[in-house]
Design an enzyme around this catalytic site. Sequence first.
Site, short mmCIF file in Angstrom:
data_model
loop_
_atom_site.label_atom_id
_atom_site.label_comp_id
_atom_site.label_asym_id
_atom_site.label_seq_id
_atom_site.Cartn_x
_atom_site.Cartn_y
_atom_site.Cartn_z
N CYS A 120 43.49 44.25 40.04
CA CYS A 120 42.37 44.58 40.69
C CYS A 120 42.69 45.49 42.02
O CYS A 120 42.23 46.82 42.09
CB CYS A 120 41.53 43.68 41.26
SG CYS A 120 40.55 42.90 39.71
N GLU B 8 35.33 45.02 48.82
CA GLU B 8 36.42 45.05 49.16
C GLU B 8 36.63 46.12 50.08
O GLU B 8 36.71 47.29 49.70
CB GLU B 8 37.45 45.13 47.96
CG GLU B 8 37.29 43.65 47.07
CD GLU B 8 37.70 42.41 47.49
OE1 GLU B 8 38.06 42.59 48.76
OE2 GLU B 8 37.54 41.49 47.00
N HIS C 212 34.33 42.77 43.55
CA HIS C 212 34.72 41.50 42.86
C HIS C 212 33.16 40.85 42.49
O HIS C 212 32.50 40.65 43.34
CB HIS C 212 35.81 40.69 43.28
CG HIS C 212 37.03 40.87 43.22
ND1 HIS C 212 37.78 41.33 44.26
CD2 HIS C 212 37.78 41.03 42.07
CE1 HIS C 212 38.95 41.46 43.84
NE2 HIS C 212 38.94 41.26 42.53
#
Length: 208
Positions: A145, A82, A169
């Site tokens: 998250c 991410e 993730h």
Amino acid sequence: MKALVTGFDAFAGLPFNPSEEILKSLRRHPPNDLFDLIEFSVLPTSYAGVDNWLERSLDLTLDADLILMLGLSVSTDRLKLERFAINVADCGVADNRGEVRSGVAIVDGGPRAYGTSVNLERVGAQLAVAGIPYCVSNNAGDYVCNYIYYRVLRRLDEVASTAKALFVHIPWAYPVTIQEHFDLPQRDRHLAAIGKLLLACRMYLDEC
């Protein structure tokens, strides 16, 4: 060199969370050859739980060279690195304390987004060499998250820390439906992927 690795417990009615199982296994067999010290923390999937952990772990987060945060994505078949955390909590799914946050800022007056200081292309290149499927994502979601990612990146920014923080993730292991079905081959594949990810991060840190 020190690392801090986090994961989450099960949420939203799912039978278990692979990130928790991975951390349990890493605790039993830590990759001590990669870091001088590595801490593992399984967090409750809740906004308040993240806040409490950050308060308790102030010294750890400020002293670490790498903060690697793991979470579950039910819509991916590979590691998702991410790039950004955005300053909004906007999910209709209640957290594990029953709290729903819809369209609210994580930090009032904070930047719209923070980006990781990890060079994802360089880390990804090492994963590719190791044969680990991955992709780079520009959206960590709008749930817990993204919340922990934003809060950690903001803390590091506030104190001008040189620590590197990254949220990743991990995929759901279909056709898993109960924890007992997360069998050894599947667990080993996940552990191998996270082990290669930690190695790629360490190699990147050595180059910085």
